[in-house]
Design an enzyme around this catalytic site. Sequence first.
Site, PDB file in Angstrom:
ATOM      1  N   CYS A 125       0.854  -1.181   0.000  1.00 47.32           N
ATOM      2  CA  CYS A 125       0.000   0.000   0.000  1.00 47.32           C
ATOM      3  C   CYS A 125       0.894   1.236   0.000  1.00 47.32           C
ATOM      4  O   CYS A 125       2.091   1.136   0.258  1.00 47.32           O
ATOM      5  CB  CYS A 125      -0.934   0.020   1.202  1.00 47.32           C
ATOM      6  SG  CYS A 125      -2.342   1.123   0.898  1.00 47.32           S
ATOM      7  N   CYS A 127      -0.163   4.211   1.721  1.00 41.49           N
ATOM      8  CA  CYS A 127      -0.497   5.148   2.813  1.00 41.49           C
ATOM      9  C   CYS A 127       0.616   5.340   3.838  1.00 41.49           C
ATOM     10  O   CYS A 127       0.760   6.430   4.387  1.00 41.49           O
ATOM     11  CB  CYS A 127      -1.801   4.761   3.495  1.00 41.49           C
ATOM     12  SG  CYS A 127      -1.820   3.088   4.159  1.00 41.49           S
ATOM     13  N   HIS A 134      -2.817   8.931   2.057  1.00 42.05           N
ATOM     14  CA  HIS A 134      -3.840   8.153   1.349  1.00 42.05           C
ATOM     15  C   HIS A 134      -3.195   6.923   0.700  1.00 42.05           C
ATOM     16  O   HIS A 134      -1.978   6.871   0.513  1.00 42.05           O
ATOM     17  CB  HIS A 134      -4.588   9.017   0.330  1.00 42.05           C
ATOM     18  CG  HIS A 134      -5.656   9.839   1.000  1.00 42.05           C
ATOM     19  ND1 HIS A 134      -6.868   9.312   1.387  1.00 42.05           N
ATOM     20  CD2 HIS A 134      -5.665  11.141   1.389  1.00 42.05           C
ATOM     21  CE1 HIS A 134      -7.596  10.242   1.981  1.00 42.05           C
ATOM     22  NE2 HIS A 134      -6.887  11.362   1.999  1.00 42.05           N
ATOM     23  N   CYS A 135      -4.054   5.946   0.366  1.00 43.02           N
ATOM     24  CA  CYS A 135      -3.549   4.654  -0.106  1.00 43.02           C
ATOM     25  C   CYS A 135      -3.167   4.652  -1.584  1.00 43.02           C
ATOM     26  O   CYS A 135      -2.640   3.661  -2.084  1.00 43.02           O
ATOM     27  CB  CYS A 135      -4.592   3.575   0.176  1.00 43.02           C
ATOM     28  SG  CYS A 135      -4.964   3.413   1.932  1.00 43.02           S
ATOM     29  N   LYS A 202     -12.571  -4.976   1.956  1.00 43.95           N
ATOM     30  CA  LYS A 202     -11.986  -4.200   3.052  1.00 43.95           C
ATOM     31  C   LYS A 202     -12.878  -2.997   3.314  1.00 43.95           C
ATOM     32  O   LYS A 202     -13.070  -2.154   2.438  1.00 43.95           O
ATOM     33  CB  LYS A 202     -10.576  -3.749   2.671  1.00 43.95           C
ATOM     34  CG  LYS A 202      -9.956  -2.826   3.697  1.00 43.95           C
ATOM     35  CD  LYS A 202      -8.506  -2.518   3.392  1.00 43.95           C
ATOM     36  CE  LYS A 202      -7.963  -1.515   4.392  1.00 43.95           C
ATOM     37  NZ  LYS A 202      -6.544  -1.210   4.150  1.00 43.95           N
ATOM     38  N   ARG A 212      -3.256   2.666  12.613  1.00 41.22           N
ATOM     39  CA  ARG A 212      -2.787   3.928  12.025  1.00 41.22           C
ATOM     40  C   ARG A 212      -1.796   4.595  12.959  1.00 41.22           C
ATOM     41  O   ARG A 212      -0.892   5.304  12.518  1.00 41.22           O
ATOM     42  CB  ARG A 212      -3.972   4.819  11.681  1.00 41.22           C
ATOM     43  CG  ARG A 212      -4.765   4.192  10.513  1.00 41.22           C
ATOM     44  CD  ARG A 212      -5.962   5.004  10.076  1.00 41.22           C
ATOM     45  NE  ARG A 212      -6.725   4.231   9.092  1.00 41.22           N
ATOM     46  CZ  ARG A 212      -7.910   4.579   8.629  1.00 41.22           C
ATOM     47  NH1 ARG A 212      -8.477   5.706   9.053  1.00 41.22           N
ATOM     48  NH2 ARG A 212      -8.524   3.832   7.743  1.00 41.22           N
ATOM     49  N   ARG A 224     -11.053   7.522   3.991  1.00 36.73           N
ATOM     50  CA  ARG A 224     -10.848   6.542   2.929  1.00 36.73           C
ATOM     51  C   ARG A 224     -12.174   6.018   2.354  1.00 36.73           C
ATOM     52  O   ARG A 224     -12.230   4.952   1.757  1.00 36.73           O
ATOM     53  CB  ARG A 224     -10.038   5.364   3.475  1.00 36.73           C
ATOM     54  CG  ARG A 224      -8.710   5.738   4.129  1.00 36.73           C
ATOM     55  CD  ARG A 224      -7.746   4.543   4.062  1.00 36.73           C
ATOM     56  NE  ARG A 224      -6.702   4.505   5.058  1.00 36.73           N
ATOM     57  CZ  ARG A 224      -5.662   5.329   5.104  1.00 36.73           C
ATOM     58  NH1 ARG A 224      -5.535   6.311   4.227  1.00 36.73           N
ATOM     59  NH2 ARG A 224      -4.743   5.176   6.020  1.00 36.73           N
ATOM     60  N   LYS A 255     -11.941  -7.978   5.767  1.00 40.04           N
ATOM     61  CA  LYS A 255     -11.313  -7.194   6.823  1.00 40.04           C
ATOM     62  C   LYS A 255     -12.184  -5.992   7.168  1.00 40.04           C
ATOM     63  O   LYS A 255     -12.628  -5.314   6.241  1.00 40.04           O
ATOM     64  CB  LYS A 255      -9.952  -6.731   6.295  1.00 40.04           C
ATOM     65  CG  LYS A 255      -9.223  -5.756   7.179  1.00 40.04           C
ATOM     66  CD  LYS A 255      -8.010  -5.237   6.478  1.00 40.04           C
ATOM     67  CE  LYS A 255      -7.429  -4.125   7.316  1.00 40.04           C
ATOM     68  NZ  LYS A 255      -6.449  -3.352   6.622  1.00 40.04           N
ATOM     69  N   SER A 282      -6.296  -4.375  14.186  1.00 44.76           N
ATOM     70  CA  SER A 282      -5.752  -3.774  15.406  1.00 44.76           C
ATOM     71  C   SER A 282      -6.819  -3.426  16.441  1.00 44.76           C
ATOM     72  O   SER A 282      -6.641  -3.668  17.632  1.00 44.76           O
ATOM     73  CB  SER A 282      -4.959  -2.523  15.034  1.00 44.76           C
ATOM     74  OG  SER A 282      -5.780  -1.636  14.283  1.00 44.76           O
ATOM     75  N   TYR A 321      -2.741 -10.556  15.453  1.00 46.83           N
ATOM     76  CA  TYR A 321      -1.635 -10.155  16.328  1.00 46.83           C
ATOM     77  C   TYR A 321      -1.506 -11.108  17.513  1.00 46.83           C
ATOM     78  O   TYR A 321      -0.520 -11.061  18.240  1.00 46.83           O
ATOM     79  CB  TYR A 321      -1.854  -8.715  16.822  1.00 46.83           C
ATOM     80  CG  TYR A 321      -1.987  -7.726  15.676  1.00 46.83           C
ATOM     81  CD1 TYR A 321      -0.852  -7.224  15.030  1.00 46.83           C
ATOM     82  CD2 TYR A 321      -3.238  -7.315  15.210  1.00 46.83           C
ATOM     83  CE1 TYR A 321      -0.970  -6.346  13.961  1.00 46.83           C
ATOM     84  CE2 TYR A 321      -3.370  -6.443  14.147  1.00 46.83           C
ATOM     85  CZ  TYR A 321      -2.233  -5.958  13.528  1.00 46.83           C
ATOM     86  OH  TYR A 321      -2.348  -5.094  12.467  1.00 46.83           O
TER      87      TYR A 321
HETATM   88  C1  PBG Z   1      -3.194   0.157   5.037  1.00 44.08           C
HETATM   89  C2  PBG Z   1      -3.661  -0.872   5.977  1.00 44.08           C
HETATM   90  C3  PBG Z   1      -4.494  -0.702   7.087  1.00 44.08           C
HETATM   91  C4  PBG Z   1      -4.543  -1.938   7.727  1.00 44.08           C
HETATM   92  C5  PBG Z   1      -3.792  -2.834   6.982  1.00 44.08           C
HETATM   93  N1  PBG Z   1      -3.262  -2.166   5.907  1.00 44.08           N
HETATM   94  C6  PBG Z   1      -5.151   0.508   7.623  1.00 44.08           C
HETATM   95  C7  PBG Z   1      -6.019   1.322   6.794  1.00 44.08           C
HETATM   96  O1  PBG Z   1      -6.431   0.950   5.702  1.00 44.08           O
HETATM   97  O2  PBG Z   1      -6.305   2.416   7.260  1.00 44.08           O
HETATM   98  C8  PBG Z   1      -5.288  -2.217   8.998  1.00 44.08           C
HETATM   99  C9  PBG Z   1      -4.693  -3.274   9.870  1.00 44.08           C
HETATM  100  C10 PBG Z   1      -5.131  -3.217  11.287  1.00 44.08           C
HETATM  101  O3  PBG Z   1      -5.919  -2.352  11.701  1.00 44.08           O
HETATM  102  O4  PBG Z   1      -4.658  -4.087  12.041  1.00 44.08           O
HETATM  103  N2  PBG Z   1      -3.826   0.179   3.812  1.00 44.08           N
HETATM  104 ZN    ZN Z   2      -3.269   2.041   2.687  1.00 46.52          ZN
END
Ligand code: PBG
Ligand code: ZN
Length: 334
Positions: A125, A127, A134-135, A202, A212, A224, A255, A282, A321
């Site tokens: 990604c 970001c 941003h991604c 996602k 983040r 996003r 996700k 997370s 995790y």
């Molecule tokens: C980035 C990304 C994110 C996560 C994995 N890759 C965060 C987002 O999209 O803001 C989230 C992983 C997590 O919260 O454990 N694209």
């Molecule tokens: Zn991203």
Amino acid sequence: MTSGANFGIHSGYSHPTLREWQQPNTSIGPSNLMYPIFITPDVDGEVEIASMPGVKRWGINKLVTHLKPVVDNGLKSVLLFGVPDETVKDEVGSAADDPERSPVIPAIRVLRKAFPDLVIACDVCLCGFTSHGHCGILTSTGHIDNDKSTKRLAEVALSYATAGCHIVAPSDMMDGRILAIKTSLRQAGFGNKVSVLSYAAKFASCFYGPFRDAAASAPAFGDRKAYQLPPGSSGLAIRAVDRDVSEGADFLMVKPAMIYLDIIKTAKDRHPQLPMFAYQVSGEYATIINAAKAGLYDLDVALSEVLVALRRAGTDVIITYFAPRILAKLNQDK
Ligand code: PBG
Ligand code: ZN
């Protein structure tokens, strides 16, 4: 009706073995787990993440020591996130595939050498590497430039493949990135060696909050919602999954995990031929840990109930995790 009408059902689960028979395909072993890891550029770094108790960012010199006992307990796969220094971020995320500035590339090399059997997946990604957070790459009006973004993501994926990872996992949610990545891997000779795990469904979720913080990847402005999915839309989730399957994804992901079991089930029923991943993100991790700390329940009991639920819904591999804790427990219970 398939069984006797008036005898009730209790007789079918009165013994632990009978209860196991009643829960097919819900067991957890090492191959059902993938462990996400944050890599910091400070090679000797070992940095606590305030919002994720027990999770750290690791420098490559510390990484092997941290992982050794986990691998000894059966860990089979990891998902790497590079967390670069703030100073290297720019509009297009140039640092993402620069071995000097992206800590992921040296980490791939170190892990391949130290653990030859470990499967290494890399999050792809922008970001974490863009100044705007941003991604994808933005137009002058601050919207996503989809073509530039997918092209750039394919470059990044290719550089991780070249560094030796087994799986690239695009988490950006741009349209068409699976096709762009598969095409560039094929052209560079990685077509039969490196697979693509698509973050297919996602959702735009507040449960990414602690991540983040961990990955310093919050958007500098806006949100996003124009690329991640609206939480109430199963229609878009199915279209996203179908899109990624048609573009050649090897593996699919939903996700977050816990509150999207219906999406996992629908996606798995629709594409039973592809392994299904669920990312326990997370915020799910932090929620479970903090509730256990507050005495609301026993952590391991709660965790196994969540894992069983994810498996029951059709998840093959859970990205969590908690992987070190689950593996330690599995070994203890043997
Ligand atoms: C980035 C990304 C994110 C996560 C994995 N890759 C965060 C987002 O999209 O803001 C989230 C992983 C997590 O919260 O454990 N694209
Ligand atoms: Zn991203």
